[in-house]
Design an enzyme around this catalytic site. Sequence first.
Site, PDB file in Angstrom:
ATOM      1  N   LYS A   1      35.487  34.714  35.982  1.00 27.97           N
ATOM      2  CA  LYS A   1      36.257  35.629  35.395  1.00 27.97           C
ATOM      3  C   LYS A   1      35.730  35.121  33.721  1.00 27.97           C
ATOM      4  CE  LYS A   1      40.980  35.961  34.609  1.00 27.97           C
ATOM      5  NZ  LYS A   1      41.317  38.002  34.507  1.00 27.97           N
TER       6      LYS A   1
ATOM      7  N   TYR B   1      38.169  32.248  32.313  1.00 30.80           N
ATOM      8  CA  TYR B   1      39.004  32.062  31.291  1.00 30.80           C
ATOM      9  C   TYR B   1      40.311  32.479  32.372  1.00 30.80           C
ATOM     10  CZ  TYR B   1      40.183  37.185  31.786  1.00 30.80           C
ATOM     11  OH  TYR B   1      40.168  38.340  32.396  1.00 30.80           O
TER      12      TYR B   1
ATOM     13  N   GLU C   1      38.433  48.438  40.166  1.00 30.73           N
ATOM     14  CA  GLU C   1      39.231  47.766  40.522  1.00 30.73           C
ATOM     15  C   GLU C   1      39.868  48.264  39.000  1.00 30.73           C
ATOM     16  OE1 GLU C   1      39.067  43.607  39.006  1.00 30.73           O
ATOM     17  OE2 GLU C   1      37.073  43.877  38.949  1.00 30.73           O
TER      18      GLU C   1
ATOM     19  N   LEU D   1      37.056  41.241  40.493  1.00 31.63           N
ATOM     20  CA  LEU D   1      37.317  40.065  40.094  1.00 31.63           C
ATOM     21  C   LEU D   1      38.475  39.661  42.008  1.00 31.63           C
ATOM     22  CD1 LEU D   1      38.133  37.379  38.698  1.00 31.63           C
ATOM     23  CD2 LEU D   1      39.968  38.376  38.297  1.00 31.63           C
TER      24      LEU D   1
END
Length: 287
Positions: free
Chosen positions: A149, A33, A182, A207
């Site tokens: 992702k 996505y 993250e 990411l």
Amino acid sequence: MGRIAYVNGRFARHAEAVVHIEDRGYQFADAVYEVWALFDGRLSDPEGHFVRLERSLSELRIAMPMSRAALTMVLRETVRRNRIREGLVYLQVSRGVAPRDHAFPNPAVPPAVVITVSRVDREATEARAARGVSVVTTPENRWGRCDIKTVGLLPNALAKQTARAAGAVEAWYVDDLGLVTEGASSNAWIVDADGVLRTRDTNANILRGVTRLSLLDLAREAGLTVEERPFTPDEACAAKEAFITGAGSLVLPVIAVDGRPVGDGSPGPVAQRLRRLYIERAKATAI
Ligand code: PDD
């Protein structure tokens, strides 16, 4: 007028839009996505999101469902039909629909594409940025390919819920070495005690945030000292400032980690300036 979704070549009323029960995104999280921020009806950071989409798809050996130009047209048409100017655009591409079998369908089936658009209340998000937000830390427990992702976001959803239950907005993952990787849906940054802007390097399992990448450029242009170097939660608390970045949060000041204040416990000047610079740049380059 209600919301409209794009599903596999058709526009449908959002409430009635459906995908097949054997969509591999639904059964195996075999899907990727992207999320674009929408400023004045235009997609921000278009290039960065398309590059990452193509990379995510190619890592999973899913075909690009259509050319970049065609996809841009469909994304923009979906935005237009929703009459939303300030918001988020969500694109999901799964490997497609096939009888349940872990291995890829052979022959390959067409990828399945879903696009939705949601409204963002910019006044509310600006007010939140002016107040700053809290984060909590949580052990890193995700798979080793967080650079792709994918919609396999169960650990992220659980981490976010932990944050929500603690009255925080984001959860920061901490790896075995005690370093922040993250956030559950954002990248993590500090302005350390020496005034150095720091965020984790992309050799780590994180990411490659599009907002992160744009902001690294902007920060360097603004003359800040920038290092792609990890930090611990303790360093974040001892830092002058902390913040998170992402298509949803843009640049959002963090004022507490696990209930301990960051700096003086209020949003810092660097984060606030970078937020302004990012939004200006995003508006100027949106398509
Ligand atoms: N999340 N890290 C993770 C795990 C993310 O899910 C995201 C984005 C980011 C920031 O990436 P970008 O700057 O490209 O948005 C970092 C999106 C917004 C989401 O899941 O809704």
